[in-house]
Design an enzyme around this catalytic site. Structure first.
Site, PDB file in Angstrom:
ATOM      1  CG  HIS A   1     117.552 104.349  -9.011  1.00 17.93           C
ATOM      2  ND1 HIS A   1     116.704 104.077  -7.969  1.00 17.93           N
ATOM      3  CD2 HIS A   1     117.799 105.681  -8.953  1.00 17.93           C
ATOM      4  CE1 HIS A   1     116.446 105.205  -7.313  1.00 17.93           C
ATOM      5  NE2 HIS A   1     117.090 106.191  -7.871  1.00 17.93           N
TER       6      HIS A   1
ATOM      7  N   GLY B   1     120.928 102.975 -14.291  1.00 16.84           N
ATOM      8  CA  GLY B   1     121.826 104.022 -13.787  1.00 16.84           C
ATOM      9  C   GLY B   1     123.203 103.496 -13.449  1.00 16.84           C
TER      10      GLY B   1
ATOM     11  CE1 TYR C   1     120.775 108.874 -17.164  1.00 16.54           C
ATOM     12  CE2 TYR C   1     119.414 107.039 -16.441  1.00 16.54           C
ATOM     13  CZ  TYR C   1     120.634 107.696 -16.467  1.00 16.54           C
ATOM     14  OH  TYR C   1     121.708 107.158 -15.790  1.00 16.54           O
TER      15      TYR C   1
HETATM   16  C1  LCV Z   1     115.364  96.740  -6.789  1.00 16.24           C
HETATM   17  C2  LCV Z   1     116.040  94.683  -7.586  1.00 16.24           C
HETATM   18  C3  LCV Z   1     116.609  95.284  -8.721  1.00 16.24           C
HETATM   19  C4  LCV Z   1     116.525  96.700  -8.830  1.00 16.24           C
HETATM   20  N1  LCV Z   1     115.894  97.384  -7.847  1.00 16.24           N
HETATM   21  O1  LCV Z   1     117.739  88.101 -10.075  1.00 16.24           O
HETATM   22  O2  LCV Z   1     118.186 103.847 -15.740  1.00 16.24           O
HETATM   23  S1  LCV Z   1     116.865 103.930 -15.259  1.00 16.24           S
HETATM   24  O3  LCV Z   1     116.226 105.191 -15.588  1.00 16.24           O
HETATM   25  O4  LCV Z   1     116.058 102.787 -15.649  1.00 16.24           O
HETATM   26  C5  LCV Z   1     116.983 103.845 -13.512  1.00 16.24           C
HETATM   27  C6  LCV Z   1     115.683 104.264 -12.873  1.00 16.24           C
HETATM   28  C7  LCV Z   1     117.438 102.487 -13.107  1.00 16.24           C
HETATM   29  O5  LCV Z   1     118.599 102.241 -12.947  1.00 16.24           O
HETATM   30  O6  LCV Z   1     116.389 101.583 -12.919  1.00 16.24           O
HETATM   31  C8  LCV Z   1     116.816 100.217 -12.596  1.00 16.24           C
HETATM   32  C9  LCV Z   1     117.079  99.491 -13.915  1.00 16.24           C
HETATM   33  N2  LCV Z   1     117.404  98.079 -13.650  1.00 16.24           N
HETATM   34  C10 LCV Z   1     116.800  97.053 -14.235  1.00 16.24           C
HETATM   35  O7  LCV Z   1     115.889  97.208 -15.047  1.00 16.24           O
HETATM   36  C11 LCV Z   1     117.284  95.652 -13.816  1.00 16.24           C
HETATM   37  C12 LCV Z   1     116.177  94.995 -12.982  1.00 16.24           C
HETATM   38  N3  LCV Z   1     116.610  93.668 -12.519  1.00 16.24           N
HETATM   39  C13 LCV Z   1     116.658  92.610 -13.369  1.00 16.24           C
HETATM   40  O8  LCV Z   1     116.340  92.698 -14.574  1.00 16.24           O
HETATM   41  C14 LCV Z   1     117.127  91.315 -12.758  1.00 16.24           C
HETATM   42  O9  LCV Z   1     116.983  91.404 -11.350  1.00 16.24           O
HETATM   43  C15 LCV Z   1     118.619  91.040 -13.090  1.00 16.24           C
HETATM   44  C16 LCV Z   1     118.755  90.694 -14.597  1.00 16.24           C
HETATM   45  C17 LCV Z   1     119.492  92.256 -12.726  1.00 16.24           C
HETATM   46  C18 LCV Z   1     119.078  89.842 -12.235  1.00 16.24           C
HETATM   47  O10 LCV Z   1     118.197  88.769 -12.457  1.00 16.24           O
HETATM   48  P1  LCV Z   1     118.250  87.526 -11.467  1.00 16.24           P
HETATM   49  O11 LCV Z   1     117.270  86.528 -11.987  1.00 16.24           O
HETATM   50  O12 LCV Z   1     119.647  87.153 -11.221  1.00 16.24           O
HETATM   51  P2  LCV Z   1     116.234  88.506  -9.673  1.00 16.24           P
HETATM   52  O13 LCV Z   1     115.560  89.225 -10.777  1.00 16.24           O
HETATM   53  O14 LCV Z   1     115.553  87.306  -9.074  1.00 16.24           O
HETATM   54  O15 LCV Z   1     116.507  89.584  -8.520  1.00 16.24           O
HETATM   55  C19 LCV Z   1     116.929  89.174  -7.224  1.00 16.24           C
HETATM   56  C20 LCV Z   1     116.295  90.153  -6.265  1.00 16.24           C
HETATM   57  O16 LCV Z   1     116.854  91.454  -6.505  1.00 16.24           O
HETATM   58  C21 LCV Z   1     115.800  92.364  -6.755  1.00 16.24           C
HETATM   59  C22 LCV Z   1     114.662  91.552  -7.316  1.00 16.24           C
HETATM   60  O17 LCV Z   1     113.439  92.243  -7.128  1.00 16.24           O
HETATM   61  C23 LCV Z   1     114.774  90.286  -6.481  1.00 16.24           C
HETATM   62  O18 LCV Z   1     114.215  90.562  -5.217  1.00 16.24           O
HETATM   63  P3  LCV Z   1     113.271  89.427  -4.507  1.00 16.24           P
HETATM   64  O19 LCV Z   1     114.184  88.245  -4.281  1.00 16.24           O
HETATM   65  O20 LCV Z   1     112.774  90.106  -3.262  1.00 16.24           O
HETATM   66  O21 LCV Z   1     112.171  89.109  -5.504  1.00 16.24           O
HETATM   67  N4  LCV Z   1     116.259  93.376  -7.715  1.00 16.24           N
HETATM   68  C24 LCV Z   1     116.909  93.146  -8.858  1.00 16.24           C
HETATM   69  N5  LCV Z   1     117.135  94.296  -9.506  1.00 16.24           N
HETATM   70  N6  LCV Z   1     117.068  97.370  -9.846  1.00 16.24           N
HETATM   71  N7  LCV Z   1     115.419  95.386  -6.616  1.00 16.24           N
END
Ligand code: LCV
Length: 259
Positions: free
Chosen positions: A64, A108, A138
């Site tokens: 999400h 999600g 959730y």
């Molecule tokens: C917005 C993002 C996101 C993101 N949203 O790259 O299931 S529930 O209930 O939890 C539900 C509510 C749900 O699905 O929630 C989302 C759950 N997802 C996560 O917890 C994953 C969050 N993201 C990460 O842990 C990392 O981004 C991953 C491991 C996916 C990738 O890491 P990596 O180092 O390759 P970055 O973290 O640098 O992310 C690149 C850009 O994408 C945005 C993040 O904020 C960053 O933006 P900026 O460059 O502007 O800083 N991004 C990543 N995931 N779910 N934005």
């Protein structure tokens, strides 16, 4: 630039996530394009659809879009939430949907991958259910859908630890139907899609809808439903929920209070 790419050929529709800037986070705009792509596939009467990320992806989808989670004490995963809508569209799509999974799957997006009919993973596929990372409650339909695919004890571990399940274990616990080496993944998925597209489409389509309806058949009293909603409201109105989102945005560890 399109957040989703679509290719339709020989009765097979291939939908590719194309939003690497946000790691294919499932925001309203991207989900709108996924739904439009599925509608295009349905109009073209495809017999199977494939949902995938770009070749070589390290992240299939980051789940999400956290930036679109409501802060104002509103249910973050309500019926009309875009993620809920696309999950319903995939589940009711009149042909099998294969999830071809390279890279990690978060939150999600795990439910989206699991609600596809045939998840096929590469060795770098992993699955992390993350509400507890963010402080999100959730939704019951989503929990039931995940419970329909994976043993309850594994579902509990995924919700309680928010730890990624690696590909080998994902195959063992039923998250993946197949685990395929990188170099064989596209050909394996293509062969599966072509096999399905060669069979009687009405029989396949009705079998999919029957399985969906039967798997949904879990009666729940209105009182149980209300109790679940009250529990969820306690979470999404909590300080922890706001803290989880804030911490993500500030790229720091959350400080949980349990309130
Ligand atoms: C917005 C993002 C996101 C993101 N949203 O790259 O299931 S529930 O209930 O939890 C539900 C509510 C749900 O699905 O929630 C989302 C759950 N997802 C996560 O917890 C994953 C969050 N993201 C990460 O842990 C990392 O981004 C991953 C491991 C996916 C990738 O890491 P990596 O180092 O390759 P970055 O973290 O640098 O992310 C690149 C850009 O994408 C945005 C993040 O904020 C960053 O933006 P900026 O460059 O502007 O800083 N991004 C990543 N995931 N779910 N934005």
């Amino acid at each position: 630039m399109s957040l989703v790419l679509v290719e339709i050929a020989e009765r097979i529709g291939t939908i590719t996530f194309n939003h690497d800037r946000k790691r294919n986070a499932l925001g309203e705009a991207m989900i709108g394009e996924v739904i439009a792509a599925l509608e295009r596939c349905q109009s073209a009467e495809v017999r199977v659809a494939v949902l995938r990320a770009q070749p070589g992806a390290k992240i299939w989808s980051a789940g999400h879009d956290i930036d679109e989670l409501p802060i104002s004490g509103r249910d973050p995963l309500a019926w009309d939430d875009p993620l809920e809508r696309v999950i319903r569209v995939v589940r009711s799509f009149p042909a099998p949907v294969i999830a071809m999974i390279e890279g990690s799957v978060w939150g999600g997006a795990c439910e989206l991958a699991l609600c596809c009919d045939i998840p096929i993973g590469a060795p770098n596929a992993s699955f992390a259910i993350t509400p507890a990372r963010i402080g999100v409650p959730y939704n019951p339909a989503g929990i039931l859908r995940i419970m329909n695919e994976v043993d309850t004890s594994v579902v509990k571990e995924m919700f309680f630890t928010a730890e990624p399940i690696p590909a080998r274990r994902a195959l063992e616990v039923g998250i993946l139907n197949h685990l395929v080496p990188f170099e064989e993944l596209e050909a394996f998925t293509r062969a599966m899609a072509e096999r399905i597209a060669s069979l009687a489409p009405l029989s396949v389509s009705v079998a999919k809808e029957q399985i969906r309806m039967i798997s949904n058949a879990r009666p729940m009293s209105p009182e149980t439903f209300e109790r679940i909603q009250a529990l969820r409201r306690k979470v999404y109105e909590s300080q922890d929920y706001r803290e989880g989102i804030e911490a993500f945005r500030q790229k720091r560890k959350p400080r949980w209070t349990g309130r």
